[in-house]
Enzyme design. Structure first.
Site, PDB file in Angstrom:
ATOM      1  N   ARG A   1       0.819  -1.077  -0.076  1.00  0.00           N
ATOM      2  CA  ARG A   1      -0.025   0.175   0.042  1.00  0.00           C
ATOM      3  C   ARG A   1       0.843   1.426   0.045  1.00  0.00           C
ATOM      4  O   ARG A   1       1.716   1.468   0.991  1.00  0.00           O
ATOM      5  CB  ARG A   1      -1.012   0.001   1.191  1.00  0.00           C
ATOM      6  CG  ARG A   1      -1.782   1.333   1.261  1.00  0.00           C
ATOM      7  CD  ARG A   1      -3.005   1.119   2.092  1.00  0.00           C
ATOM      8  NE  ARG A   1      -2.671   1.166   3.455  1.00  0.00           N
ATOM      9  CZ  ARG A   1      -3.407   1.171   4.567  1.00  0.00           C
ATOM     10  NH1 ARG A   1      -4.846   0.786   4.491  1.00  0.00           N
ATOM     11  NH2 ARG A   1      -2.921   1.367   5.674  1.00  0.00           N
TER      12      ARG A   1
ATOM     13  N   SER B   1     -13.049  -3.587   0.407  1.00  0.00           N
ATOM     14  CA  SER B   1     -13.223  -3.100   1.410  1.00  0.00           C
ATOM     15  C   SER B   1     -14.633  -2.986   1.940  1.00  0.00           C
ATOM     16  O   SER B   1     -15.182  -2.491   0.921  1.00  0.00           O
ATOM     17  CB  SER B   1     -12.369  -1.758   1.863  1.00  0.00           C
ATOM     18  OG  SER B   1     -10.996  -1.983   1.787  1.00  0.00           O
TER      19      SER B   1
ATOM     20  N   LYS C   1      -4.140   5.108   8.856  1.00  0.00           N
ATOM     21  CA  LYS C   1      -5.056   5.410   7.714  1.00  0.00           C
ATOM     22  C   LYS C   1      -5.794   6.668   8.163  1.00  0.00           C
ATOM     23  O   LYS C   1      -7.003   6.508   8.593  1.00  0.00           O
ATOM     24  CB  LYS C   1      -5.860   4.393   7.256  1.00  0.00           C
ATOM     25  CG  LYS C   1      -6.703   4.863   5.697  1.00  0.00           C
ATOM     26  CD  LYS C   1      -7.242   3.650   5.310  1.00  0.00           C
ATOM     27  CE  LYS C   1      -8.150   4.071   3.993  1.00  0.00           C
ATOM     28  NZ  LYS C   1      -8.893   2.838   3.411  1.00  0.00           N
TER      29      LYS C   1
END
Length: 203
Positions: A35, A104, A132
């Site tokens: 990521r 997600s 995040k």
């Protein structure tokens, strides 16, 4: 098969991403999700290929977060997308039938829109997490259990998880845990991954 531990790399963590990935895999993480929200595809493709090569001898697989073109070009095992990353059905058509595809899920109402071709769900955040900053509202362990009970797809929990959460997540039907800082910010990344795997195995 969904592994009990997926490590999500953190580009801003002290250790370089390849070192994070290798350490997590040595500790038992079956998947490493690459990521990186800021690097270009041109920079990420060789990084992904390098990580794939380093994970292979350890029996671990690379999942690419968000970047469809990177996943295809690098030959990743899987791709994970969020709710805002495009139409999952269209993305499945682009990546073909063989690449794993994860989506997600932030709340139960999103389950109705999950199309065929999605292989697993990343469910959370269970807790608020600093890795995040723009995450959705935390759903808690009860929220995770409610979502896992309403789908036949394997559910990977994510969001502020530690070893203390393994038993509850496993009891609620979770397929495993995805973590970031629990490994990327640990002084002993391999040891942290091993402890997470042990907590799941013994739960």
């Amino acid at each position: 098969m969904i592994p009990p531990l997926c490590f999500v790399t953190e580009a801003s963590a002290p250790a370089p991403v390849p070192d994070q990935a290798t350490a997590a895999a040595r500790g038992g993480a079956g998947w490493v999700q690459l990521r990186d929200k800021t690097s270009s595809d041109a920079d990420l493709i060789p990084l992904a290929q390098r990580v794939i090569a380093s994970l292979a001898p350890l029996g671990a697989r690379l999942i690419v977060n968000d970047r469809v073109d990177v996943a295809i070009a690098a030959g990743a095992y899987g791709l994970h997308i969020g709710q805002g990353d495009g139409d999952p059905a269209a993305i499945r058509a682009r990546i073909g039938p063989d690449m794993f595809l994860g989506l997600s899920i932030e709340h139960a109402d999103q389950l109705a829109a999950v199309p065929k071709g999605v292989d697993y769900l990343g469910v959370g955040p269970v807790y608020a997490t600093g890795s995040k900053p723009d995450h959705a509202a935390p759903i808690g362990l009860d929220g995770f259990a409610q979502i896992a009970a309403r789908t036949a797809l394997p559910c990977l929990a994510i969001g502020g998880l530690t070893t203390r959460d393994a038993a509850a997540l496993k009891a609620s039907g979770g397929a495993g845990m995805a973590v970031v800082s629990a490994i990327s910010r640990a002084a002993d990344m391999t040891g942290a991954a091993r402890a997470l795997c042990d907590s799941w195995r013994t739960a």
